[in-house]
Design a protein around this motif. Structure first.
Motif, PDB file in Angstrom:
ATOM      1  N   THR A   1       2.593 -11.109   1.474  1.00  0.00           N
ATOM      2  CA  THR A   1       1.465 -11.283   2.386  1.00  0.00           C
ATOM      3  C   THR A   1       1.936 -11.373   3.834  1.00  0.00           C
ATOM      4  OG1 THR A   1       1.558 -13.670   2.039  1.00  0.00           O
ATOM      5  CG2 THR A   1       0.038 -12.404   0.646  1.00  0.00           C
ATOM      6  N   ILE A   2       3.247 -11.491   4.013  1.00  0.00           N
ATOM      7  CA  ILE A   2       3.850 -11.545   5.347  1.00  0.00           C
ATOM      8  C   ILE A   2       5.012 -10.569   5.360  1.00  0.00           C
ATOM      9  CG2 ILE A   2       5.030 -13.014   7.028  1.00  0.00           C
ATOM     10  CD1 ILE A   2       3.601 -15.403   5.793  1.00  0.00           C
TER      11      ILE A   2
ATOM     12  N   VAL B   1      -3.809  -6.575   4.145  1.00  0.00           N
ATOM     13  CA  VAL B   1      -3.815  -6.222   2.725  1.00  0.00           C
ATOM     14  C   VAL B   1      -2.415  -6.512   2.198  1.00  0.00           C
ATOM     15  CG1 VAL B   1      -4.103  -4.355   1.068  1.00  0.00           C
ATOM     16  CG2 VAL B   1      -5.510  -4.407   3.131  1.00  0.00           C
ATOM     17  N   PRO B   2      -2.288  -7.260   1.112  1.00  0.00           N
ATOM     18  CA  PRO B   2      -0.951  -7.582   0.599  1.00  0.00           C
ATOM     19  C   PRO B   2      -0.184  -6.331   0.171  1.00  0.00           C
ATOM     20  CG  PRO B   2      -2.657  -8.766  -0.622  1.00  0.00           C
ATOM     21  CD  PRO B   2      -3.338  -7.868   0.324  1.00  0.00           C
ATOM     22  N   ASP B   3       1.113  -6.390   0.396  1.00  0.00           N
ATOM     23  CA  ASP B   3       2.005  -5.306  -0.020  1.00  0.00           C
ATOM     24  C   ASP B   3       2.532  -5.649  -1.411  1.00  0.00           C
ATOM     25  OD1 ASP B   3       3.679  -3.096   0.012  1.00  0.00           O
ATOM     26  OD2 ASP B   3       5.308  -4.180   1.007  1.00  0.00           O
TER      27      ASP B   3
END
Length: 152
Positions: free
Chosen positions: A8-9, A18-20
């Motif tokens: 998320t970061i 958008v989460p990776d």
């Protein structure tokens, strides 16, 4: 075996809208748990580094003969020398008497050869005895003496 990572970061600290999601899949026939398979694949870079040291620093990239038995002998002797140099390197790290710039967990073979094997010395025969003379102001002399007595 598989591993799913949700970020998320990003690496710079930026929060992602958008989460990776990263998905790693490993196909194996090993009868071990998935966590062990993932740890083995994560550690494959270390074995690549050891292989690189054998090839480049011990100059075993090209074997000398066209005969298998000769190359087998050269490779076995090279691995024996490599293991001895690794043992010397690990033993030299047990105390902090080495003149190093930073703390390390393992010493490369090239460094062991440069600092401890190619130490400037003179072999002297005096009083019916052979003696190895080393310069008393050499920075690596305390390490060399400790290793000598450790393996003596």
């Amino acid at each position: 075996a598989f591993k799913v990572t949700e970020r998320t970061i990003d690496k710079d600290g930026q929060i992602l809208l958008v989460p990776d999601i990263e998905f790693e899949t490993y196909y194996t026939s090993l009868p071990v748990p998935a966590s062990t398979v993932i740890a083995l694949y994560r550690d494959h870079g270390t074995s690549e580094q050891f292989h690189s040291e054998i090839k480049s620093e011990l100059d075993l990239e090209r074997l000398p003969s066209g005969k298998f038995t000769t190359n087998d002998l050269v490779l076995h002797l090279g691995l024996f020398a490599y293991n001895l140099l690794r043992l010397i390197g690990q033993e030299s790290l047990k105390t902090d008497d080495a003149p190093l710039r930073k703390n390390v967990k393992r010493r490369r073979i090239r460094t062991v050869i440069q600092n401890l094997i190619t130490l400037a010395s003179k072999l002297v025969y005096h009083g019916r005895q052979w003696k190895l003379k080393l310069h008393k102001h050499n920075r690596w002399l305390p390490v060399f003496e400790r290793l000598y007595y450790a393996f003596y």
